[in-house]
Design a protein around this motif. Structure first.
Motif, PDB file in Angstrom:
ATOM      1  N   ALA A 111       9.492 -11.189 -40.978  1.00 28.98           N
ATOM      2  CA  ALA A 111       9.919 -12.362 -41.913  1.00 28.98           C
ATOM      3  C   ALA A 111       8.913 -13.551 -41.163  1.00 28.98           C
ATOM      4  O   ALA A 111       8.364 -14.280 -42.134  1.00 28.98           O
ATOM      5  CB  ALA A 111      11.372 -12.882 -41.717  1.00 28.98           C
ATOM      6  N   ALA A 112       8.565 -13.706 -40.192  1.00 27.09           N
ATOM      7  CA  ALA A 112       7.557 -14.383 -39.361  1.00 27.09           C
ATOM      8  C   ALA A 112       6.093 -14.360 -40.025  1.00 27.09           C
ATOM      9  O   ALA A 112       5.607 -15.421 -40.603  1.00 27.09           O
ATOM     10  CB  ALA A 112       7.567 -14.539 -37.886  1.00 27.09           C
ATOM     11  N   ILE A 113       5.892 -13.219 -40.070  1.00 30.67           N
ATOM     12  CA  ILE A 113       4.281 -12.867 -40.648  1.00 30.67           C
ATOM     13  C   ILE A 113       4.224 -13.142 -42.114  1.00 30.67           C
ATOM     14  O   ILE A 113       3.458 -13.808 -42.520  1.00 30.67           O
ATOM     15  CB  ILE A 113       3.708 -11.738 -40.172  1.00 30.67           C
ATOM     16  CG1 ILE A 113       4.070 -11.253 -38.736  1.00 30.67           C
ATOM     17  CG2 ILE A 113       2.364 -11.199 -41.056  1.00 30.67           C
ATOM     18  CD1 ILE A 113       3.559  -9.649 -38.571  1.00 30.67           C
ATOM     19  N   ILE A 114       5.337 -12.874 -42.752  1.00 32.09           N
ATOM     20  CA  ILE A 114       5.447 -13.170 -44.240  1.00 32.09           C
ATOM     21  C   ILE A 114       5.334 -14.641 -44.394  1.00 32.09           C
ATOM     22  O   ILE A 114       4.623 -15.104 -45.516  1.00 32.09           O
ATOM     23  CB  ILE A 114       6.583 -12.444 -44.957  1.00 32.09           C
ATOM     24  CG1 ILE A 114       6.518 -11.105 -45.044  1.00 32.09           C
ATOM     25  CG2 ILE A 114       7.126 -13.244 -46.203  1.00 32.09           C
ATOM     26  CD1 ILE A 114       7.915 -10.342 -45.336  1.00 32.09           C
ATOM     27  N   GLY A 115       6.099 -15.442 -43.454  1.00 35.30           N
ATOM     28  CA  GLY A 115       5.961 -17.010 -43.597  1.00 35.30           C
ATOM     29  C   GLY A 115       4.702 -17.416 -43.140  1.00 35.30           C
ATOM     30  O   GLY A 115       4.294 -18.328 -44.078  1.00 35.30           O
ATOM     31  N   GLN A 116       3.913 -16.943 -42.317  1.00 34.44           N
ATOM     32  CA  GLN A 116       2.609 -17.221 -41.911  1.00 34.44           C
ATOM     33  C   GLN A 116       1.596 -16.890 -43.304  1.00 34.44           C
ATOM     34  O   GLN A 116       0.848 -17.663 -43.680  1.00 34.44           O
ATOM     35  CB  GLN A 116       2.062 -16.326 -41.038  1.00 34.44           C
ATOM     36  CG  GLN A 116       2.597 -16.919 -39.615  1.00 34.44           C
ATOM     37  CD  GLN A 116       2.075 -16.097 -38.596  1.00 34.44           C
ATOM     38  OE1 GLN A 116       1.833 -14.820 -38.626  1.00 34.44           O
ATOM     39  NE2 GLN A 116       1.635 -16.796 -37.376  1.00 34.44           N
ATOM     40  N   HIS A 117       1.755 -15.859 -43.948  1.00 34.43           N
ATOM     41  CA  HIS A 117       1.052 -15.614 -45.002  1.00 34.43           C
ATOM     42  C   HIS A 117       1.071 -16.638 -46.399  1.00 34.43           C
ATOM     43  O   HIS A 117       0.342 -17.187 -47.051  1.00 34.43           O
ATOM     44  CB  HIS A 117       1.354 -14.044 -45.727  1.00 34.43           C
ATOM     45  CG  HIS A 117       0.427 -13.650 -46.821  1.00 34.43           C
ATOM     46  ND1 HIS A 117       1.057 -13.729 -47.968  1.00 34.43           N
ATOM     47  CD2 HIS A 117      -0.502 -13.034 -46.834  1.00 34.43           C
ATOM     48  CE1 HIS A 117      -0.055 -13.438 -48.822  1.00 34.43           C
ATOM     49  NE2 HIS A 117      -0.910 -12.967 -48.197  1.00 34.43           N
ATOM     50  N   HIS A 118       2.587 -16.844 -46.445  1.00 34.25           N
ATOM     51  CA  HIS A 118       2.937 -17.751 -47.355  1.00 34.25           C
ATOM     52  C   HIS A 118       2.263 -19.263 -47.313  1.00 34.25           C
ATOM     53  O   HIS A 118       1.733 -20.112 -47.948  1.00 34.25           O
ATOM     54  CB  HIS A 118       4.406 -17.835 -47.570  1.00 34.25           C
ATOM     55  CG  HIS A 118       4.878 -18.977 -48.508  1.00 34.25           C
ATOM     56  ND1 HIS A 118       4.491 -19.002 -49.838  1.00 34.25           N
ATOM     57  CD2 HIS A 118       5.181 -20.278 -48.382  1.00 34.25           C
ATOM     58  CE1 HIS A 118       4.999 -20.061 -50.545  1.00 34.25           C
ATOM     59  NE2 HIS A 118       5.652 -20.923 -49.655  1.00 34.25           N
ATOM     60  N   ALA A 119       2.120 -19.403 -45.967  1.00 37.87           N
ATOM     61  CA  ALA A 119       1.652 -20.886 -45.475  1.00 37.87           C
ATOM     62  C   ALA A 119       0.131 -20.809 -45.735  1.00 37.87           C
ATOM     63  O   ALA A 119      -0.464 -21.859 -46.153  1.00 37.87           O
ATOM     64  CB  ALA A 119       1.673 -21.138 -43.987  1.00 37.87           C
ATOM     65  N   LEU A 120      -0.662 -19.702 -45.406  1.00 38.14           N
ATOM     66  CA  LEU A 120      -2.016 -19.630 -45.963  1.00 38.14           C
ATOM     67  C   LEU A 120      -2.232 -19.647 -47.160  1.00 38.14           C
ATOM     68  O   LEU A 120      -3.263 -20.274 -47.711  1.00 38.14           O
ATOM     69  CB  LEU A 120      -2.749 -18.305 -45.098  1.00 38.14           C
ATOM     70  CG  LEU A 120      -2.547 -18.324 -43.791  1.00 38.14           C
ATOM     71  CD1 LEU A 120      -3.225 -16.885 -43.146  1.00 38.14           C
ATOM     72  CD2 LEU A 120      -3.537 -19.494 -43.041  1.00 38.14           C
ATOM     73  N   GLU A 121      -1.424 -19.216 -48.032  1.00 39.54           N
ATOM     74  CA  GLU A 121      -1.688 -19.063 -49.488  1.00 39.54           C
ATOM     75  C   GLU A 121      -1.480 -20.532 -50.015  1.00 39.54           C
ATOM     76  O   GLU A 121      -2.240 -20.975 -50.710  1.00 39.54           O
ATOM     77  CB  GLU A 121      -0.380 -18.406 -50.333  1.00 39.54           C
ATOM     78  CG  GLU A 121      -0.586 -16.856 -50.272  1.00 39.54           C
ATOM     79  CD  GLU A 121       0.299 -16.170 -51.104  1.00 39.54           C
ATOM     80  OE1 GLU A 121       1.525 -16.631 -51.259  1.00 39.54           O
ATOM     81  OE2 GLU A 121       0.052 -14.937 -51.407  1.00 39.54           O
ATOM     82  N   MET A 122      -0.545 -21.483 -49.395  1.00 39.43           N
ATOM     83  CA  MET A 122      -0.308 -22.829 -49.725  1.00 39.43           C
ATOM     84  C   MET A 122      -1.550 -23.650 -49.345  1.00 39.43           C
ATOM     85  O   MET A 122      -2.206 -24.387 -50.129  1.00 39.43           O
ATOM     86  CB  MET A 122       1.031 -23.168 -49.082  1.00 39.43           C
ATOM     87  CG  MET A 122       2.198 -22.748 -49.770  1.00 39.43           C
ATOM     88  SD  MET A 122       2.484 -22.752 -51.565  1.00 39.43           S
ATOM     89  CE  MET A 122       2.812 -24.469 -51.592  1.00 39.43           C
ATOM     90  N   LEU A 123      -2.182 -23.230 -48.113  1.00 39.32           N
ATOM     91  CA  LEU A 123      -3.277 -24.012 -47.603  1.00 39.32           C
ATOM     92  C   LEU A 123      -4.593 -23.707 -48.620  1.00 39.32           C
ATOM     93  O   LEU A 123      -5.245 -24.581 -48.967  1.00 39.32           O
ATOM     94  CB  LEU A 123      -3.556 -23.523 -46.359  1.00 39.32           C
ATOM     95  CG  LEU A 123      -4.562 -24.279 -45.512  1.00 39.32           C
ATOM     96  CD1 LEU A 123      -4.235 -25.657 -45.230  1.00 39.32           C
ATOM     97  CD2 LEU A 123      -4.906 -23.384 -43.949  1.00 39.32           C
ATOM     98  N   ALA A 124      -4.612 -22.601 -48.877  1.00 29.80           N
ATOM     99  CA  ALA A 124      -5.832 -22.152 -49.855  1.00 29.80           C
ATOM    100  C   ALA A 124      -5.633 -22.755 -51.187  1.00 29.80           C
ATOM    101  O   ALA A 124      -6.796 -22.904 -51.798  1.00 29.80           O
ATOM    102  CB  ALA A 124      -6.037 -20.671 -49.760  1.00 29.80           C
ATOM    103  N   GLN A 125      -4.526 -23.181 -51.703  1.00 26.80           N
ATOM    104  CA  GLN A 125      -4.361 -23.590 -53.074  1.00 26.80           C
ATOM    105  C   GLN A 125      -4.422 -25.122 -52.991  1.00 26.80           C
ATOM    106  O   GLN A 125      -3.836 -25.612 -54.135  1.00 26.80           O
ATOM    107  CB  GLN A 125      -3.352 -23.068 -53.498  1.00 26.80           C
ATOM    108  CG  GLN A 125      -3.393 -21.427 -53.838  1.00 26.80           C
ATOM    109  CD  GLN A 125      -2.395 -20.728 -54.253  1.00 26.80           C
ATOM    110  OE1 GLN A 125      -1.968 -20.877 -55.802  1.00 26.80           O
ATOM    111  NE2 GLN A 125      -1.351 -19.968 -53.685  1.00 26.80           N
ATOM    112  N   SER A 126      -4.561 -25.736 -51.833  1.00 26.16           N
ATOM    113  CA  SER A 126      -4.434 -27.107 -51.786  1.00 26.16           C
ATOM    114  C   SER A 126      -5.459 -27.859 -52.577  1.00 26.16           C
ATOM    115  O   SER A 126      -6.589 -27.350 -52.854  1.00 26.16           O
ATOM    116  CB  SER A 126      -4.785 -27.915 -50.385  1.00 26.16           C
ATOM    117  OG  SER A 126      -4.800 -29.114 -50.426  1.00 26.16           O
ATOM    118  N   GLU A 127      -4.811 -28.975 -53.366  1.00 19.59           N
ATOM    119  CA  GLU A 127      -5.819 -29.562 -54.229  1.00 19.59           C
ATOM    120  C   GLU A 127      -6.569 -30.547 -53.675  1.00 19.59           C
ATOM    121  O   GLU A 127      -7.413 -31.645 -53.963  1.00 19.59           O
ATOM    122  CB  GLU A 127      -5.078 -30.303 -55.221  1.00 19.59           C
ATOM    123  CG  GLU A 127      -4.155 -29.403 -56.108  1.00 19.59           C
ATOM    124  CD  GLU A 127      -3.569 -30.050 -57.362  1.00 19.59           C
ATOM    125  OE1 GLU A 127      -3.405 -31.379 -57.288  1.00 19.59           O
ATOM    126  OE2 GLU A 127      -2.916 -29.322 -58.152  1.00 19.59           O
TER     127      GLU A 127
END
Length: 217
Positions: A111-127
């Motif tokens: 769950a922790a690694i999934i959360g990290q992956h999601h955080a990176l997705e959000m970071l990469a899609q920052s406007e």
């Protein structure tokens, strides 16, 4: 990396962040690269890294699609193509390693690694222009350290490492300097780099805790 950190401007800031806050400054990658650790620690590492960076689209592809900095588009496309090789390498290592080692708190770790992956997705899609690009730059710089760990695992599992074809530091520097044209963009790039490296530090801390937990079994 220390040499690069002495450069001025946006590149100097990001290079310094990567040198001081990246995987090179963490104890676990150094231990793993020494090649004298047990196989289950290598197995745990390649499984975790594959969960974080082995999926497609990944960080670079999300940044490419968001296109917050059009001038970086061609460079991001080339970086994406090069990182595909690393993604395939991770998949090879996971297959050679077999199942991840049994470790207390497995569900919580995943769950922790999934959360990290999601955080990176959000970071990469920052406007925010520069944020995603800074994260990609930090990933490429940090991957040179991570690659040493992967190559040590490859030696243990009988896998032949592919050539490292990611952009070299000089190419990354040229791109960063061409994009960091304003204080706002430079701050955003630095922020993106810091956030990416924070996720990597979190992953190494998690792997360290998991290795300790297995040692207590």
């Amino acid at each position: 990396m220390a040499r690069l950190a002495r450069n001025d401007g946006s590149w100097g800031v990001i290079a310094s962040i990567a040198a001081n806050d990246g995987s090179a400054a963490h104890e676990i990658p150094r231990k793993l690269a020494a090649r004298d650790v047990v196989a289950r620690d290598f197995s745990d590492t390649v499984h975790a890294l594959c969960m974080l960076h082995g999926q497609q689209p990944g960080l670079i592809e999300h940044a490419l699609r968001r296109n917050a900095q059009p001038l970086a588009q061609d460079w991001l496309r080339e970086a994406s193509e090069a990182f595909t090789v690393e993604r395939h390498y991770l998949a090879q290592l996971v297959a050679a390693a077999g199942h991840a080692p049994s470790t207390p708190g497995q569900a919580e770790s995943e769950a922790a690694i999934i959360g990290q992956h999601h955080a990176l997705e959000m970071l990469a899609q920052s406007e925010r222009a520069g944020c995603a690009t800074g994260a990609v730059v930090a990933l490429l710089l940090d991957w040179t350290v991570i690659r040493r760990t992967l190559d040590a695992a490859a030696e243990r599992f009988g896998v032949t490492p592919p050539p490292l074809v990611l952009p070299i530091d000089a190419e990354i520097e040229t791109m960063v300097m061409s994009l960091g044209g304003s204080p706002g963009v430079e701050r955003a790039m630095a922020f993106g780099a810091q956030q990416l490296l924070a996720q990597h530090r979190g992953l190494w801390n998690l792997l360290d805790a998991r290795a300790s937990a297995r040692g207590r079994l």
